[in-house]
Design a protein around this motif. Sequence first.
Motif, PDB file in Angstrom:
ATOM      1  N   ALA A 121       0.824  -1.209   0.000  1.00 42.05           N
ATOM      2  CA  ALA A 121       0.000   0.000   0.000  1.00 42.05           C
ATOM      3  C   ALA A 121       0.859   1.260   0.000  1.00 42.05           C
ATOM      4  O   ALA A 121       0.630   2.179  -0.786  1.00 42.05           O
ATOM      5  CB  ALA A 121      -0.927   0.006   1.207  1.00 42.05           C
ATOM      6  N   SER A 128      -8.674  -8.546  -0.315  1.00 38.66           N
ATOM      7  CA  SER A 128      -7.540  -7.618  -0.293  1.00 38.66           C
ATOM      8  C   SER A 128      -8.000  -6.207   0.041  1.00 38.66           C
ATOM      9  O   SER A 128      -7.367  -5.493   0.826  1.00 38.66           O
ATOM     10  CB  SER A 128      -6.833  -7.614  -1.652  1.00 38.66           C
ATOM     11  N   THR A 129      -9.124  -5.826  -0.590  1.00 38.14           N
ATOM     12  CA  THR A 129      -9.661  -4.478  -0.372  1.00 38.14           C
ATOM     13  C   THR A 129      -9.969  -4.235   1.103  1.00 38.14           C
ATOM     14  O   THR A 129      -9.603  -3.202   1.658  1.00 38.14           O
ATOM     15  CB  THR A 129     -10.940  -4.285  -1.214  1.00 38.14           C
ATOM     16  N   VAL A 130     -10.639  -5.196   1.720  1.00 36.72           N
ATOM     17  CA  VAL A 130     -11.032  -5.022   3.122  1.00 36.72           C
ATOM     18  C   VAL A 130      -9.796  -4.963   4.020  1.00 36.72           C
ATOM     19  O   VAL A 130      -9.731  -4.171   4.965  1.00 36.72           O
ATOM     20  CB  VAL A 130     -11.976  -6.152   3.573  1.00 36.72           C
ATOM     21  N   GLU A 188      -6.598  -4.036   3.105  1.00 35.86           N
ATOM     22  CA  GLU A 188      -5.877  -2.780   2.867  1.00 35.86           C
ATOM     23  C   GLU A 188      -6.656  -1.579   3.395  1.00 35.86           C
ATOM     24  O   GLU A 188      -6.097  -0.701   4.052  1.00 35.86           O
ATOM     25  CB  GLU A 188      -5.598  -2.595   1.371  1.00 35.86           C
ATOM     26  N   GLY A 189      -7.955  -1.570   3.103  1.00 35.73           N
ATOM     27  CA  GLY A 189      -8.791  -0.480   3.592  1.00 35.73           C
ATOM     28  C   GLY A 189      -8.874  -0.484   5.104  1.00 35.73           C
ATOM     29  O   GLY A 189      -8.842   0.567   5.740  1.00 35.73           O
ATOM     30  N   GLY A 190      -8.968  -1.678   5.685  1.00 38.79           N
ATOM     31  CA  GLY A 190      -9.037  -1.792   7.137  1.00 38.79           C
ATOM     32  C   GLY A 190      -7.793  -1.232   7.800  1.00 38.79           C
ATOM     33  O   GLY A 190      -7.870  -0.585   8.843  1.00 38.79           O
ATOM     34  N   VAL A 221      -5.872   1.146   6.600  1.00 39.95           N
ATOM     35  CA  VAL A 221      -5.927   2.612   6.485  1.00 39.95           C
ATOM     36  C   VAL A 221      -6.883   3.203   7.524  1.00 39.95           C
ATOM     37  O   VAL A 221      -6.511   4.100   8.294  1.00 39.95           O
ATOM     38  CB  VAL A 221      -6.374   3.033   5.064  1.00 39.95           C
ATOM     39  N   ILE A 222      -8.106   2.686   7.561  1.00 37.84           N
ATOM     40  CA  ILE A 222      -9.117   3.231   8.472  1.00 37.84           C
ATOM     41  C   ILE A 222      -8.699   3.027   9.933  1.00 37.84           C
ATOM     42  O   ILE A 222      -8.878   3.892  10.784  1.00 37.84           O
ATOM     43  CB  ILE A 222     -10.489   2.569   8.201  1.00 37.84           C
TER      44      ILE A 222
END
Lengths: 206, 206
Positions: free
Chosen positions: B111, B166-168, B170-172, B174-175
């Motif tokens: 990321a 992967s999205t969850v 990587e996003g997780g 970040v958030i």
Amino acid sequence: MRKGEETRTRLLDVAEAAVLAKGFGATSIDELIAETGITKSGFFYHFRDKNELAKALLERYIENDERIYDEIFSRAHELSDDPLQAFLLGLKLLSELLADLPNGHPGCLVATMCTQERAFDREIQEINRQAALMWRRRFGGMFRDIMRHYRPREALDADQLADMVSTVIEGGIVISKALKEPKSLPDQLLVFRTFVRMLFQPIAQA
Amino acid sequence: MRKGEETRTRLLDVAEAAVLAKGFGATSIDELIAETGITKSGFFYHFRDKNELAKALLERYIENDERIYDEIFSRAHELSDDPLQAFLLGLKLLSELLADLPNGHPGCLVATMCTQERAFDREIQEINRQAALMWRRRFGGMFRDIMRHYRPREALDADQLADMVSTVIEGGIVISKALKEPKSLPDQLLVFRTFVRMLFQPIAQA
DNA sequence: CCGAAAACCGTACCGGCGGTACAGGAGCGG
DNA sequence: CCGCTCCTGTACCGCCGGTACGGTTTTCGG
């Protein structure tokens, strides 16, 4: 006064593009002033140091971000009185807006600044936190509203669902960039949309 | 020969922590050698330049990442023969592993390097892309396997579902970092897990 | 135990960058 | 014409990435 703001805006535009492309640390003041067409003294007239530039960038970005969400979801609520339908419609509109970006999403400043958190002071980290909390409030409110009308198939927390929206968007940006597939982000949003629709679908009775 | 690898490993350890905390551009060679206890000449003995350090960091990170996924999901498949149950169990194990990290997830190098893509050469971007594709293959295979046994409630593409994992994650990350709530990442994974369970739940017949 | 390769160290140097300091000037409204 | 905004020009500092290269110690196979 007018001209000062215009220069400042141009400087922020150039800086935002550079930071989203290379990261904050790799963006030099020299290159920013070269592209903006001002001198180094001019830069330090507008911003005390690089950190203040970061702060201004972030605040402007978040403001714009909120404006976009306001527009999309207020339009969605105009088109449907039902909170679930309005939310699903909002996700669709957002997905379409993201799909129409010619070079894909340019990147999220909130994400870049929290993946480089130690490069910034606490004030910026706090702004970042507030931004994430604003997203939670916004989407959390929508989910609570939906739950007043629909019974979810599984017991899930409204705030966690709200964070899921942010998660999918931020994660989608990352994966989209990694894969070099701009379509991935809007697609992921639609997958999430399907999940939400499924969650609030009444259980079929034979 | 042995000692060289040890020093290199220590250098990479220090560099990884610094890059994940501050970003690549904000991480100076001087600080790395100071903490590692070698000289500048020593650094350039191991790596031709900073970009090669980035490449080594990324490759090592991805290798380790793959190893962890291998372990978790092979353990999950040992515990259940059913592909859906094994996948759901794997997500649970992964969530627990992430929840047990004392300071939360340290950040993903994939990321950070694609949110600062223009700071690196094409080779690194390609490595990043291959990493994301490996994730897609891994989880896509699992979803295809599941779909051979279970009929999904909604027609969703296996690769898009794979990207969602992967999205969850990587996003997780970040958030989680933005909110300064380490629990958010494992929680988001569990929300996603609920969605997957719901997706493949047989439709109830009265 | 010896020799050669591996794994460094020391020093000197370069240009770029973030940042400081400060003097001054162009344009413009009152 | 004054004063304010919005800059320019110049000079300087210390840190950083990177180069160059000679020297030294450590390690390991034979």
